[in-house]
Motif scaffolding. Structure first.
Motif, PDB file in Angstrom:
ATOM      1  N   TYR A  35      41.917  46.606  34.282  1.00  0.00           N
ATOM      2  CA  TYR A  35      41.525  46.675  35.632  1.00  0.00           C
ATOM      3  C   TYR A  35      42.185  47.868  36.347  1.00  0.00           C
ATOM      4  O   TYR A  35      43.279  48.245  35.894  1.00  0.00           O
ATOM      5  CB  TYR A  35      41.772  45.513  36.113  1.00  0.00           C
ATOM      6  N   ALA A  37      43.269  49.236  40.406  1.00  0.00           N
ATOM      7  CA  ALA A  37      43.572  48.709  41.606  1.00  0.00           C
ATOM      8  C   ALA A  37      43.471  49.676  42.696  1.00  0.00           C
ATOM      9  O   ALA A  37      43.898  50.903  42.600  1.00  0.00           O
ATOM     10  CB  ALA A  37      44.969  47.946  41.772  1.00  0.00           C
ATOM     11  N   CYS A  71      50.093  43.983  41.788  1.00  0.00           N
ATOM     12  CA  CYS A  71      48.800  44.521  41.077  1.00  0.00           C
ATOM     13  C   CYS A  71      49.567  45.432  39.835  1.00  0.00           C
ATOM     14  O   CYS A  71      48.964  46.540  39.632  1.00  0.00           O
ATOM     15  CB  CYS A  71      47.924  45.456  41.713  1.00  0.00           C
ATOM     16  N   ALA A  74      47.774  47.062  36.832  1.00  0.00           N
ATOM     17  CA  ALA A  74      46.682  47.729  36.615  1.00  0.00           C
ATOM     18  C   ALA A  74      46.877  49.026  35.989  1.00  0.00           C
ATOM     19  O   ALA A  74      47.877  49.257  35.721  1.00  0.00           O
ATOM     20  CB  ALA A  74      46.391  48.199  38.338  1.00  0.00           C
ATOM     21  N   ASP A 117      36.547  46.680  35.894  1.00  0.00           N
ATOM     22  CA  ASP A 117      36.988  45.687  36.978  1.00  0.00           C
ATOM     23  C   ASP A 117      38.040  46.223  37.968  1.00  0.00           C
ATOM     24  O   ASP A 117      38.689  47.092  37.521  1.00  0.00           O
ATOM     25  CB  ASP A 117      37.506  44.430  36.470  1.00  0.00           C
ATOM     26  N   VAL A 119      40.432  45.630  41.437  1.00  0.00           N
ATOM     27  CA  VAL A 119      41.162  44.786  42.494  1.00  0.00           C
ATOM     28  C   VAL A 119      41.247  45.427  43.633  1.00  0.00           C
ATOM     29  O   VAL A 119      41.913  46.559  43.716  1.00  0.00           O
ATOM     30  CB  VAL A 119      42.480  44.229  41.991  1.00  0.00           C
ATOM     31  N   VAL A 133      46.384  37.944  41.479  1.00  0.00           N
ATOM     32  CA  VAL A 133      45.568  38.861  40.825  1.00  0.00           C
ATOM     33  C   VAL A 133      44.926  38.339  39.633  1.00  0.00           C
ATOM     34  O   VAL A 133      43.878  38.557  39.385  1.00  0.00           O
ATOM     35  CB  VAL A 133      46.527  39.946  40.773  1.00  0.00           C
ATOM     36  N   LEU A 136      42.083  35.899  40.410  1.00  0.00           N
ATOM     37  CA  LEU A 136      41.015  36.587  40.691  1.00  0.00           C
ATOM     38  C   LEU A 136      40.031  37.233  39.779  1.00  0.00           C
ATOM     39  O   LEU A 136      38.861  37.082  39.527  1.00  0.00           O
ATOM     40  CB  LEU A 136      41.053  37.597  41.708  1.00  0.00           C
ATOM     41  N   LEU A 137      40.957  37.967  38.764  1.00  0.00           N
ATOM     42  CA  LEU A 137      40.295  38.708  37.480  1.00  0.00           C
ATOM     43  C   LEU A 137      39.642  37.668  36.482  1.00  0.00           C
ATOM     44  O   LEU A 137      38.769  37.857  35.931  1.00  0.00           O
ATOM     45  CB  LEU A 137      41.198  39.468  36.748  1.00  0.00           C
ATOM     46  N   GLY A 147      31.747  39.880  42.752  1.00  0.00           N
ATOM     47  CA  GLY A 147      32.963  39.589  43.054  1.00  0.00           C
ATOM     48  C   GLY A 147      33.607  38.295  43.067  1.00  0.00           C
ATOM     49  O   GLY A 147      33.012  37.418  43.391  1.00  0.00           O
ATOM     50  N   ALA A 163      38.528  40.627  43.572  1.00  0.00           N
ATOM     51  CA  ALA A 163      38.321  41.315  42.314  1.00  0.00           C
ATOM     52  C   ALA A 163      37.071  41.708  42.254  1.00  0.00           C
ATOM     53  O   ALA A 163      35.994  40.751  42.587  1.00  0.00           O
ATOM     54  CB  ALA A 163      38.774  40.791  41.264  1.00  0.00           C
ATOM     55  N   TYR A 164      36.488  43.028  42.162  1.00  0.00           N
ATOM     56  CA  TYR A 164      34.745  43.112  42.012  1.00  0.00           C
ATOM     57  C   TYR A 164      34.495  43.897  40.727  1.00  0.00           C
ATOM     58  O   TYR A 164      35.544  44.602  40.173  1.00  0.00           O
ATOM     59  CB  TYR A 164      34.737  44.181  43.153  1.00  0.00           C
TER      60      TYR A 164
END
Length: 345
Positions: A35, A37, A71, A74, A117, A119, A133, A136-137, A147, A163-164
């Motif tokens: 992911y 960020a 994060c 990331a 992905d 954040v 974090v 969320l993932l 998300g 997270a999207y």
């Protein structure tokens, strides 16, 4: 403290920005993270009188550094703000024009990432942790939603603790750009209203600092008894550039044993020596009690070295205390005369 050089806010039309890797990150860790960020840190902080909100200290660390620590795994972290020193390397960019609002800032940050992905975080989250974090993932990857975001104690969405899926953000930001001629000045709700979102309630991790009262609340909570030690250890590790998880209980027990079994000043001195020994590497005893590498032992480092050095020092403190406990008996032979004592001059 370190930071990468600022990047241009936008690449030339039709051209993707060249990828730039943050210095000092472990490639294996990058591949496992999966992911990117984007941290939005360029707001005006009007309710704080225009203060430099990302740089305000909470628990001895700038708010931005606290978010960056959460994060840290990331692959790429982009901070949308003017560049400043940070506790770890990041990429910098700005929305065009600066101050154009959160959607424009998000769009600027997304131009510099590649992960599927992403954040998205604000820079004013004093209680955000890596575990949040990861949560969320995990929720994003377990569902088909666009998300996953946190909601606060009052049930309000917090779209900057989320997270999207990158594709979903690109799709809706492009649609908003076509509809409004750009993203400048548009509120975040224009984006979130178009996304299929999953919500997780977390009033602590979603707590953000918009006012001086919020800053005071955050600082007071960190100094509460049940939080202060973890916060202090995290602050010290950040200040010293240490990325090491150790069993603090082992070290506290060692300090207690040294203080009680030897003398109070022995506690900090012993823990310092344990840290120094761990930094050099420590020989762990082999199966038959050997303490040298050639005799069945092995040199260990990191958390294992701390544990082994603490074990050795604790055993020494115990032996020291056992000798002292035998004080019920005379420390010289009954028939010894003063001039035959070992310490006689």
């Amino acid at each position: 403290m370190t930071s990468n050089e600022p990047r241009d806010a936008a690449a030339p039309a039709g051209q993707e920005p060249a990828r730039q890797e943050p210095a000092g990150q472990d490639p294996a860790r990058q591949d496992a993270a999966g992911y990117d960020a984007v941290v939005l840190a360029g707001g005006a902080a009007r309710r704080l009188g225009g203060a430099d909100k990302p740089g305000l200290p909470v628990g001895g660390r700038a708010l931005l550094d606290r978010v960056l620590a959460a994060c840290a795994t990331a692959h790429t972290t982009v901070v949308v703000a003017d560049a400043r020193p940070t506790a770890r390397p990041v990429l910098w960019t700005r929305e065009d024009p600066p101050g154009a609002g959160p959607l424009a800032a998000l769009g600027a940050g997304l131009r510099h990432i590649t992960a599927e992905d992403v954040v998205v975080l604000s820079a004013d989250l004093p209680f955000l942790r890596a575990a949040t974090v990861e949560r969320l993932l995990a929720a994003l990857r377990a569902d088909h939603a666009d998300g996953v975001l946190l909601t606060d104690a009052d049930g309000r969405d917090q779209p900057l603790v989320a997270a999207y899926r990158r594709k979903a953000l690109d799709r809706e930001l492009a649609a908003l750009t076509r509809a409004h001629g750009g993203l400048s000045g548009l509120p975040l709700r224009r984006l979130t209203a178009a996304l299929d979102l999953t919500r997780i309630t977390d009033p602590v991790a979603s707590f953000d600092c918009d006012t001086w009262e919020d800053i005071a609340t955050a600082r007071a909570r960190i100094r509460e008894h049940e939080h202060v030690l973890d916060e202090w250890i995290s602050a010290v590790k950040t200040e010293l550039g240490i990325d090491l998880d150790v069993d603090t209980g082992v070290l506290l027990d060692l300090a207690r044993d040294a203080a009680h079994g030897v003398a109070r000043p022995a506690a900090p001195l012993t823990t310092f020596l344990v840290g120094y020994a761990a930094a050099r590497g420590v020989y762990e005893r082999g199966a038959e009690g050997a303490s040298e590498e050639g005799d069945g032992g092995r040199r260990v480092s990191g958390p294992d070295a701390v544990a082994e050095a603490a074990r050795k020092a604790a055993a020494l403190a115990l032996r020291w205390a056992e000798e002292d406990a035998a004080a019920g008996e005379p420390d010289v032979a009954p028939d010894a005369t003063p001039d035959t004592r070992p310490d006689a001059e």
